[in-house]
Design a protein around this motif. Structure first.
Motif, PDB file in Angstrom:
ATOM      1  N   TYR B  38       0.830  -1.207   0.000  1.00  0.00           N
ATOM      2  CA  TYR B  38       0.000   0.000   0.000  1.00  0.00           C
ATOM      3  C   TYR B  38       0.864   1.256   0.000  1.00  0.00           C
ATOM      4  CZ  TYR B  38      -4.060  -2.932   0.549  1.00  0.00           C
ATOM      5  OH  TYR B  38      -5.038  -3.868   0.323  1.00  0.00           O
ATOM      6  N   PHE B  39       2.180   1.071   0.137  1.00  0.00           N
ATOM      7  CA  PHE B  39       3.103   2.203   0.192  1.00  0.00           C
ATOM      8  C   PHE B  39       4.216   2.032  -0.841  1.00  0.00           C
ATOM      9  CE2 PHE B  39       1.098   1.283   4.194  1.00  0.00           C
ATOM     10  CZ  PHE B  39       0.411   2.465   4.409  1.00  0.00           C
ATOM     11  N   SER B  40       4.972   0.955  -0.711  1.00  0.00           N
ATOM     12  CA  SER B  40       6.115   0.728  -1.585  1.00  0.00           C
ATOM     13  C   SER B  40       5.663   0.194  -2.947  1.00  0.00           C
ATOM     14  CB  SER B  40       7.050  -0.288  -0.921  1.00  0.00           C
ATOM     15  OG  SER B  40       8.049  -0.676  -1.828  1.00  0.00           O
ATOM     16  N   GLN B  41       6.226   0.770  -3.993  1.00  0.00           N
ATOM     17  CA  GLN B  41       5.871   0.337  -5.358  1.00  0.00           C
ATOM     18  C   GLN B  41       6.872  -0.666  -5.894  1.00  0.00           C
ATOM     19  OE1 GLN B  41       2.880   1.334  -6.448  1.00  0.00           O
ATOM     20  NE2 GLN B  41       2.893   2.372  -4.461  1.00  0.00           N
ATOM     21  N   GLY B 245       7.192  -0.585   4.504  1.00  0.00           N
ATOM     22  CA  GLY B 245       6.682  -0.046   3.244  1.00  0.00           C
ATOM     23  C   GLY B 245       6.660   1.478   3.283  1.00  0.00           C
ATOM     24  N   TYR B 246       6.235   2.019   4.426  1.00  0.00           N
ATOM     25  CA  TYR B 246       6.189   3.471   4.568  1.00  0.00           C
ATOM     26  C   TYR B 246       7.594   4.060   4.543  1.00  0.00           C
ATOM     27  CZ  TYR B 246       5.183   8.129   6.271  1.00  0.00           C
ATOM     28  OH  TYR B 246       5.081   9.493   6.378  1.00  0.00           O
ATOM     29  N   LEU B 247       8.543   3.404   5.207  1.00  0.00           N
ATOM     30  CA  LEU B 247       9.931   3.898   5.218  1.00  0.00           C
ATOM     31  C   LEU B 247      10.532   3.883   3.816  1.00  0.00           C
ATOM     32  CD1 LEU B 247      11.435   2.357   8.498  1.00  0.00           C
ATOM     33  CD2 LEU B 247      10.693   4.715   8.093  1.00  0.00           C
ATOM     34  N   GLU B 248      10.272   2.805   3.095  1.00  0.00           N
ATOM     35  CA  GLU B 248      10.827   2.708   1.739  1.00  0.00           C
ATOM     36  C   GLU B 248      10.246   3.795   0.849  1.00  0.00           C
ATOM     37  OE1 GLU B 248      11.360   1.692  -2.401  1.00  0.00           O
ATOM     38  OE2 GLU B 248       9.419   1.793  -1.404  1.00  0.00           O
ATOM     39  N   LYS B 249       8.937   3.972   0.951  1.00  0.00           N
ATOM     40  CA  LYS B 249       8.276   4.989   0.123  1.00  0.00           C
ATOM     41  C   LYS B 249       8.819   6.389   0.423  1.00  0.00           C
ATOM     42  CE  LYS B 249       3.771   7.081  -0.752  1.00  0.00           C
ATOM     43  NZ  LYS B 249       2.508   7.435  -0.081  1.00  0.00           N
ATOM     44  N   SER B 250       8.987   6.696   1.723  1.00  0.00           N
ATOM     45  CA  SER B 250       9.411   8.052   2.096  1.00  0.00           C
ATOM     46  C   SER B 250      10.929   8.191   2.062  1.00  0.00           C
ATOM     47  CB  SER B 250       8.878   8.404   3.484  1.00  0.00           C
ATOM     48  OG  SER B 250       9.185   7.371   4.409  1.00  0.00           O
ATOM     49  N   ASN B 251      11.642   7.058   2.009  1.00  0.00           N
ATOM     50  CA  ASN B 251      13.113   7.071   1.945  1.00  0.00           C
ATOM     51  C   ASN B 251      13.723   8.004   2.980  1.00  0.00           C
ATOM     52  OD1 ASN B 251      15.665   6.404   1.068  1.00  0.00           O
ATOM     53  ND2 ASN B 251      15.680   7.909  -0.591  1.00  0.00           N
ATOM     54  N   ASP B 252      13.256   7.852   4.210  1.00  0.00           N
ATOM     55  CA  ASP B 252      13.690   8.733   5.291  1.00  0.00           C
ATOM     56  C   ASP B 252      13.792   7.866   6.548  1.00  0.00           C
ATOM     57  OD1 ASP B 252      13.819  10.475   7.448  1.00  0.00           O
ATOM     58  OD2 ASP B 252      12.146  11.734   6.811  1.00  0.00           O
TER      59      ASP B 252
END
Lengths: 304, 304
Positions: B38-41, B245-252
């Motif tokens: 739902y976050f990481s593509q 997934g959220y960390l990967e998407k935001s790369n932070d």
């Protein structure tokens, strides 16, 4: 404006994995009143003790603005005594001794000067005694909160239900909410308990925080992870005292303000468990309270 | 940028007080990957199955942007199978069956195309396999998170400690944190675990929320009280999937962003438990996710 508290004033002997104390100051009403005294300037206490309970402790209560006219002192009587031992998992404890002593014949009597109390806190006691106090109030307080426990659900359910019907806020733990409602989901338990009378349900979860339910809303106050927890005795009462003391001081019974009160109660409880008995609770500096409240905010605050 | 996940892909049979399902889709990596999708593509999966695991489920993973080149399919083999029964208190469960099947001989092999992964999630598995995956990475990922459990502390402590030393984030439950550190206070447990290697410790407490420790700081994500909890299976993995997934998407990988990720993980877990298996997790609409995140904010937000 004042906060009236009824509950036990007692001696405790406590053993935890972190130490042991004998016949120290305890009792639900003692914890409640001390915690509330950091907020409310006008408190009234209803309880019973023997003349073995230190006069200096009564004076200390008076010095915190707590009226003890309603504190019955039985000459030659012995104060309520509780002894318990906590497990490694501090959520579990065994009761070793419960000597009711003068509490066995307690008939609460409200002095005339107590009649103006707008906030009423019923500490954990026989539901009949809690009810008697409500009935003695000529004018219904603005907010009545009641603490109780599974023991009364087992032995006095009828009288417990009659008392619960008369209060605004019920405070119990998660197991008790499940037992009282017959529902496992706490959301469903809250709905079932609202049908019994209360408009607010506070579910105390000890080291896992506290939930406040109201209508279809829910709010959560975390417990602060602490470096040292020495003695959980009185944490629930301290929580209730902070909660009610804050409400009395702010004289605001909106859901928004009850949320704040829940955080304040949790902060007070976090101090309580750091030392045995009321050792920490009697000596909280205002800068410590401020910084503790900031820690609570940081604990759950995020931007997303 | 991508998220590489290693973990089990399995069949589960589950009984809870609210129903029973036989041989449904399960496995830590399955829950992690679905939640993260739902976050990481851009996700990559390393695991092993028999050819009994439905091709349609592999396709469903691919359709969510999950590369399954590293998913070994053993011809004629049987996929890992777990059966469990939950108590009335959903925090307690009995394992009825654990058939390792093809998992018994699992040797992870990273396809060349997986080498660019910057986020690595090690689902609960033998520490040796988790370590083997780290060692196959030519360049150390930006963030390595590792889930484990008490079982490995009992049977493979040496290899567990060696693996823990190599990761940034360790996710375990409160009992496991106490067992691993020998400390009852979670604050002290976190300090002890930081000495083993990780910079972040996530303590999963199920229906009591999750704590994130980092240096001297701590953050708490609540669990949302739910009307219905049908099946807690995979909740911890779903949490980890939302988190990573959220960390990967935001790369932070700042502490501030890990806080947000903790909330996102908790929100995803709250969906997971509402239905059996991945039934809800596969069908979350974006408006549902938004409104769930708002519920989390309302649950803990206050002004004081």
């Amino acid at each position: 404006m004042s906060l009236l508290t009824v509950g036990t004033v007692a001696f405790d002997s406590i053993e935890t994995p972190f130490g042991k104390v004998e016949k120290v100051i305890g009792g639900a009403a003692t914890y409640i009143s001390w915690a509330a005294s950091y907020f409310s300037q006008n408190q009234k206490l209803v309880s019973i003790i023997g003349d073995d309970w230190p006069k200096s402790e009564i004076k200390a209560l008076n010095n915190r603005g707590i009226d003890t006219q309603g504190l019955q002192i039985v000459k030659g009587g012995k104060s309520f005594f509780w002894a318990g031992k906590y497990h490694e998992d501090l959520n579990q404890r065994d009761t070793l001794v419960t000597d009711l002593n003068v509490l066995a014949d307690f008939v609460p009597e409200l002095p005339e000067s107590y009649q103006d109390a707008e906030f009423l806190m019923l500490g954990n006691l026989t539901p009949d005694i809690q009810m008697a106090v409500i009935q003695q109030m000529e004018q219904r307080p603005k907010l009545i909160a009641m603490d109780t426990m599974n023991f009364w659900m087992d032995v006095a359910m009828d009288s417990l239900l009659k008392t619960i019907e008369m209060v605004d806020v019920l405070t119990i733990n998660d197991e008790e909410a499940r037992q009282l409602s017959g529902e496992y989901s706490l959301v469903k338990a809250a709905r079932a308990i609202f049908k019994l009378g209360p408009k607010y349900l506070v579910i105390k979860k000890g080291e896992h925080g506290a939930l406040l339910f109201h209508e279809d809303e829910v709010f959560f106050a975390p417990a602060l992870p602490l470096l040292e927890v020495k003695d959980p005795t009185g944490a629930g009462d301290t929580f209730a005292g902070g909660f009610m003391g804050y409400l009395e001081k702010s004289n605001d019974t909106s859901f928004e303000n009850l949320k704040r009160a829940l955080i304040v109660g949790s902060a007070m409880a976090s101090f309580c468990v750091e030392e045995f008995s009321l050792d920490k609770l009697k000596n909280i500096q205002s800068h410590e309270l401020e910084s503790r409240l900031k820690e609570f905010k940081n604990l759950v605050h995020y931007s997303l």
